[in-house]
Scaffold this motif. Structure first.
Motif, PDB file in Angstrom:
ATOM      1  N   ARG A   3       0.838  -1.192   0.000  1.00  0.00           N
ATOM      2  CA  ARG A   3       0.000   0.000   0.000  1.00  0.00           C
ATOM      3  C   ARG A   3       0.887   1.262   0.000  1.00  0.00           C
ATOM      4  O   ARG A   3       0.673   2.182  -0.773  1.00  0.00           O
ATOM      5  N   THR A   4       1.881   1.251   0.887  1.00  0.00           N
ATOM      6  CA  THR A   4       2.786   2.391   0.980  1.00  0.00           C
ATOM      7  C   THR A   4       3.505   2.601  -0.343  1.00  0.00           C
ATOM      8  O   THR A   4       3.658   3.728  -0.805  1.00  0.00           O
ATOM      9  N   LEU A   7       1.179   4.107  -2.905  1.00  0.00           N
ATOM     10  CA  LEU A   7       0.856   5.477  -2.511  1.00  0.00           C
ATOM     11  C   LEU A   7       1.986   6.436  -2.907  1.00  0.00           C
ATOM     12  O   LEU A   7       1.754   7.483  -3.530  1.00  0.00           O
ATOM     13  N   LEU A   8       3.215   6.064  -2.573  1.00  0.00           N
ATOM     14  CA  LEU A   8       4.360   6.920  -2.886  1.00  0.00           C
ATOM     15  C   LEU A   8       4.576   6.997  -4.398  1.00  0.00           C
ATOM     16  O   LEU A   8       4.791   8.083  -4.950  1.00  0.00           O
ATOM     17  N   THR A  11       2.058   9.255  -6.018  1.00  0.00           N
ATOM     18  CA  THR A  11       2.308  10.680  -5.796  1.00  0.00           C
ATOM     19  C   THR A  11       3.291  11.218  -6.831  1.00  0.00           C
ATOM     20  O   THR A  11       3.099  12.292  -7.401  1.00  0.00           O
ATOM     21  N   TRP A  12       4.364  10.439  -7.108  1.00  0.00           N
ATOM     22  CA  TRP A  12       5.358  10.882  -8.094  1.00  0.00           C
ATOM     23  C   TRP A  12       4.806  10.811  -9.508  1.00  0.00           C
ATOM     24  O   TRP A  12       5.158  11.617 -10.366  1.00  0.00           O
ATOM     25  N   ARG A  14       1.707  11.357 -10.330  1.00  0.00           N
ATOM     26  CA  ARG A  14       0.876  12.555 -10.498  1.00  0.00           C
ATOM     27  C   ARG A  14       1.744  13.768 -10.770  1.00  0.00           C
ATOM     28  O   ARG A  14       1.422  14.607 -11.599  1.00  0.00           O
ATOM     29  N   ALA A  15       2.870  13.867 -10.054  1.00  0.00           N
ATOM     30  CA  ALA A  15       3.785  14.992 -10.258  1.00  0.00           C
ATOM     31  C   ALA A  15       4.310  14.976 -11.692  1.00  0.00           C
ATOM     32  O   ALA A  15       4.401  16.024 -12.341  1.00  0.00           O
ATOM     33  N   ARG A 110      11.315   9.528  -6.305  1.00  0.00           N
ATOM     34  CA  ARG A 110      11.198  10.072  -7.672  1.00  0.00           C
ATOM     35  C   ARG A 110      10.858   8.976  -8.673  1.00  0.00           C
ATOM     36  O   ARG A 110      11.492   8.853  -9.730  1.00  0.00           O
TER      37      ARG A 110
END
Lengths: 262, 248
Positions: A3-4, A7-8, A11-12, A14-15, A110
């Protein structure tokens, strides 16, 4: 942990997706750059009909299977390479204060989704080879197993390379030789290499289990080096042993982290 | 809440062994506000890093909130807030709110609680104007407020700060100090900070700990610290005496 990870990574992603044109271009470039590797294989076969007794489609099968494992790891694990920079700069500190494993945080650091282009290219080559060779389910069941085994082996290699950085902070290039070098090595049938090298990558660094041993089973071929048939099925066990070693080394690495002044 | 028992950390540098911290024993109980002083290179940051589980002690034992930091690092992280003045713990390329959202997930703070805390922190730290700005574009003062908010979103029992006021202007410093005092008084959060700014000590810390050459050189109240040098009127003079005495 899974899950972690997502999630991480998300996030990248999306960036990165904030610049859609650049994103699309990078995926395309990855695809094209990887395709140049295949061009080399095709050029070899423009001059010969067999490479160490393997046909063009058989070589492409081995290439595609190793390539898929490798590019998946390149996308999902290779960011761990950056650990040497984080160790030198002391920025690893900030990973260690979070309630998540350092490995998960570093492999997603990243996270670069544009590497999907290379994964796609490897999958296309593998798909083409499977279709051209007319591989059926009776032996084809091994293909997902070998790709998964390859992913675990390459991931373990990257983790080992990362763990070594805690001791040899100045040698990221040395360890790259093992990770990227392993990919280069597995792109061709091991039959083209010297016997001692093949012994080494079978019994010491188990690269032979990425695509060679299970691939021989899928292609219904005998090993030119004469290893017993049972070896074709030892891939998952070899991968597991390597993964355990890598996990232990990583733990030791973290415990020996020295941080920097201030 | 924090217990160090003859804790030590040494480093091998070439062929020599450097003892950054040695035989350091210190107990901080819940709700205390402790300031840690010491010259550069005295071992303050090394101590802080042992408390967070970043560095594994080479001798002695360390316990924070009842846990061994280096072995139970991730479990401890949920109960510990950490701020490094010299280095952000936020994601450099992400907007501040995205960093906060990641922290919410990593620390498993439920949505309702998170919203309430973020609203409160946004107000008290005045973050509203730059919540959507990538961290790399923030000024030092803004970044430090962002880091403080990030360290408190999961309502930790212990807050550890390594030079939180370094490089800040007087107004920013006053704001941070006021905020830390409130966190300690209103939530009962145990606070341990290191600093070179004696103003931090005077205005915040009921208890002062001084580390020199990796050892505990003083532990007591501010009044007791002043009493170590009768006749000296300013804290600067007292501390200067203690620092130079340690090097002789």
């Amino acid at each position: 942990m899974v899950r972690t990870y997502f999630l991480l990574a998300w996030t990248w992603t999306r960036a990165a997706a904030a610049y859609p044109a650049s994103f699309a271009l990078m995926v395309l470039l990855g695809f094209v750059a990887a395709a140049l590797d295949v061009a080399v294989v095709l050029i070899i076969f423009a001059n010969t009909t067999a490479l160490a007794g393997f046909s063009r489609e058989e070589v492409l099968f081995l290439y595609g299977a190793a390539g898929l494992s490798f590019t998946l790891c390149d996308t999902f694990v290779s960011n761990i390479d950056r650990v040497s920079q984080h160790i030198k700069a002391g920025t690893l500190d900030t990973f260690l204060i979070r309630p998540a494993g350092a490995w998960v945080q570093l492999t997603t650091d990243r996270f670069n989704p544009t590497r999907a282009g290379r994964v796609l290219q490897a999958a296309v080559v593998l798909g083409y080879a499977i279709a051209a060779l007319g591989i059926g389910w009776e032996r084809g069941w091994m293909i997902p197993v070998m790709v998964a085994t390859g992913v675990v082996i390459f991931a373990a290699l990257w983790t080992l390379a990362g763990a070594v950085q805690f001791v040899l902070t100045d040698a990221p290039e040395v360890t790259s030789a093992f990770t990227y070098g392993s990919n280069q090595l597995t792109q061709y049938p091991l039959a083209v290499y010297a016997r001692d090298l093949v012994k080494g990558v079978t019994y010491v660094l188990p690269l032979a289990f990425v695509n060679w041993q299970p691939g021989l089973y899928v292609l219904d071929r005998d090993d030119p080096f004469g290893t017993p048939g049972a070896m074709r099925f030892l891939g998952p066990a070899a991968a597991l042993v390597l993964a355990l070693l890598a996990a232990l080394a990583w733990r030791q690495g973290i415990r020996h982290y020295r941080s920097t002044g201030s | 809440m924090i217990e160090l028992d003859r804790a030590g950390r040494s480093f091998k540098v070439k062929r020599n062994v450097v003892h950054a911290v040695r035989d350091l024993s210190l107990t901080v109980t819940a709700g205390e506000f402790v300031g840690c002083l010491g010259p550069n290179g005295a071992g303050k940051s090394t101590t802080i890093k042992m408390l967070c589980g970043i560095l594994t002690p080479t001798s002695g034992t360390v316990r924070v909130a009842g846990l061994d930091p280096s072995r139970r690092r991730t479990a401890l992280a949920r109960r510990l807030g950490v701020v490094f003045g010299q280095r952000t713990t936020l994601w450099w390329d992400l907007p501040l709110v995205d960093s906060f959202a990641l922290i919410r997930h990593l620390y498993q703070v439920d949505r309702v609680t998170f919203r309430a805390r973020l609203a409160e922190l946004t107000e008290t730290l005045d973050l509203g104007a730059f919540l959507r700005t990538p961290v790399r574009q923030l000024s030092l003062g803004q970044r430090m407020r962002g880091d403080l908010a990030a360290a408190l979103l999961h309502a930790p029992d212990v807050l550890v700060l390594d030079e939180p006021t370094i490089g800040l202007d007087v107004v920013s410093k006053a704001g941070i100090r006021d905020f830390l005092r409130r966190v300690n008084a209103e939530r009962g959060t145990t606070v341990l900070l290191t600093t070179h700014d004696l103003g931090d000590i005077e205005r915040l810390c009921r208890r002062v700990v001084l580390i020199g050459h990796g050892r505990l050189a003083f532990d007591g109240s501010l009044e007791e610290l002043m009493a170590t040098a009768p006749g000296q009127s300013s804290i600067e003079e007292v501390v200067t005496r203690l620092y130079t005495a340690g090097t002789q």
